[in-house]
Scaffold this motif. Structure first.
Motif, mmCIF file in Angstrom:
data_model
loop_
_atom_site.group_PDB
_atom_site.id
_atom_site.type_symbol
_atom_site.label_atom_id
_atom_site.label_comp_id
_atom_site.label_asym_id
_atom_site.label_seq_id
_atom_site.Cartn_x
_atom_site.Cartn_y
_atom_site.Cartn_z
ATOM 1 N N ARG A 96 0.875 -1.182 0.000
ATOM 2 C CA ARG A 96 0.000 0.000 0.000
ATOM 3 C C ARG A 96 0.914 1.234 0.000
ATOM 4 N N CYS B 162 -12.668 7.307 10.840
ATOM 5 C CA CYS B 162 -11.909 6.082 10.581
ATOM 6 C C CYS B 162 -11.562 5.369 11.897
ATOM 7 N N ASP C 174 -1.800 9.009 8.134
ATOM 8 C CA ASP C 174 -0.991 8.042 7.386
ATOM 9 C C ASP C 174 0.322 8.677 6.986
HETATM 10 C C1 RUB Z 1 -6.438 4.123 8.325
HETATM 11 C C2 RUB Z 1 -6.362 5.579 8.681
HETATM 12 C C3 RUB Z 1 -5.895 5.918 10.077
HETATM 13 C C4 RUB Z 1 -4.373 6.128 10.074
HETATM 14 C C5 RUB Z 1 -3.799 6.210 11.482
HETATM 15 O O1 RUB Z 1 -6.734 3.897 6.956
HETATM 16 O O2 RUB Z 1 -6.582 6.463 7.887
HETATM 17 O O3 RUB Z 1 -6.491 7.104 10.519
HETATM 18 O O4 RUB Z 1 -3.742 5.033 9.422
HETATM 19 O O5 RUB Z 1 -3.981 4.992 12.141
HETATM 20 P P1 RUB Z 1 -6.858 2.379 6.436
HETATM 21 P P2 RUB Z 1 -3.092 4.571 13.405
HETATM 22 O O6 RUB Z 1 -7.973 1.741 7.176
HETATM 23 O O7 RUB Z 1 -7.145 2.521 4.972
HETATM 24 O O8 RUB Z 1 -5.533 1.699 6.672
HETATM 25 O O9 RUB Z 1 -3.200 5.655 14.404
HETATM 26 O O10 RUB Z 1 -3.701 3.260 13.875
HETATM 27 O O11 RUB Z 1 -1.684 4.377 12.920
#
Ligand code: RUB
Length: 332
Positions: free
Chosen positions: A65, A135, A204
């Protein structure tokens, strides 16, 4: 050169690309575990081959990804340590041991950062706050759960997060922790914004100018928050800051299968229509009040300094070798 990967490593690569493993920190953690398994099981005997074998799995991981910068940052860290060991004339077994140690160090960093972000972010939550999140982010949930444990009375508004509904994972976790929440459809975010004190989202990637890349829809929520004078906090570990953006590159936005949005039998018969499914969007720094990192709270404009510290002495070519800007084959 092609290498046969241990089945657990193939499972990790497939798990990230199919999103059974998802969320930027979990993706980085899984990537590091894959590198560690390869180093532990490696049978090759020359320093060059050790590096090539690790590089082989690193490139496969980076093909999974493209957007979560945590993955190339994690891979780059381990590969740089292995590279330095090779260049310093260490033997094959010593390079493997150094790579395994580097994996352990990065996993420790992920664990410690996660707890620290919870503590630092929770201090910024006030008793009685209504928080909106989008999310499913481990970092955001750590902030919310820590504030709840501190006895702060909070309520969370959770967007369902179409098309894959990661908001339901957030809802389940809040339910398990006894934290009051309301689930809404994504397009209700602005309607309910007047009730919100703080929006807290994960990331991300954070660019050198402080722009935040997160799940698609984050930027619209940030815009609605700005309009309604609600604060926008981003919870992001420093390994999610993108070094490539220092050199002016843009963070690559993943476009996913249109069938996640609507069934193929619907859109395939359209003569004039198509479906697009970008998985992330970019929130400009003007719409972000602060970023909670494990090193403290920073304004988005300070992202540049975090990235500069992170890179230290890594040569530019080496950075780019482990960047997601170029296409790779995922076949394993
Ligand atoms: C996940 C997403 C999360 C970030 C941060 O997208 O956008 O807000 O990755 O997550 P997907 P974390 O479901 O497409 O992977 O704080 O757990 O690192």
């Amino acid at each position: 050169m092609e290498f046969k990967l241990p089945p657990e490593v193939v499972d990790i690569i497939n798990g990230i690309s199919s999103m059974q493993i998802r969320g930027a920190s979990k993706i980085a953690e899984a990537g590091i575990k894959a590198l560690s398994i390869v180093a532990e099981n490696s049978k090759v005997e020359s320093p060059e081959e050790v590096f090539e074998e690790l590089d082989y799995v690193a490139q496969k991981l980076l093909a999974t990804r493209p957007t979560a910068v945590s993955l190339p940052n994690a891979v780059r860290y381990v590969m740089f340590e292995a590279y330095k060991a090779k260049e310093n004339g260490l033997k094959a077994e010593e390079i493997k041991a150094r790579a395994i140690d580097a994996c352990r160090e990065f996993l420790r960093r992920i664990g410690e950062a996660s707890v620290k972000i919870g503590e630092i972010g929770a201090r910024r939550i006030n008793d009685g706050d209504t928080i909106m999140t989008h999310c499913h982010s481990t970092a955001v949930l750590n902030v919310i759960k820590t504030a709840h444990r501190m006895g702060k009375n909070i309520r969370v508004i959770v967007t369902e997060t179409r098309p894959l509904y990661q908001g339901l994972m957030t809802a389940e976790e809040l339910e398990k922790n006894g934290i009051p929440f309301t689930l809404i459809i994504d397009s209700a975010a602005r309607f309910l914004m007047k009730k919100v004190d703080k929006v807290i989202v994960g990331a991300d990637a954070v660019a050198a100018n402080g722009a935040v890349v997160n799940k698609i829809g984050t930027s619209i929520i940030a815009l609605a928050a700005y309009e309604s004078r609600a604060l926008v906090f981003v919870a992001a570990e420093t390994y999610k800051f993108s070094p490539e953006t220092l050199a002016g590159e843009l963070v690559k936005i993943e476009e996913r299968d249109p069938e996640e949005v609507t069934p193929a039998n619907v859109f395939r018969r359209w003569k004039y229509g198509s479906v697009r499914n970008p998985a992330f969007d970019v929130t400009p720094p003007e719409y972000v009040d602060l970023i909670v990192t494990e090193r403290g709270i920073i304004p988005p404009q300070a992202a540049f300094t975090i990235i500069r510290d992170e890179l230290k002495d890594m040569p530019y070519e080496f950075q780019m070798k482990y960047s997601t800007y170029w296409e790779r084959s995922l076949e394993v």
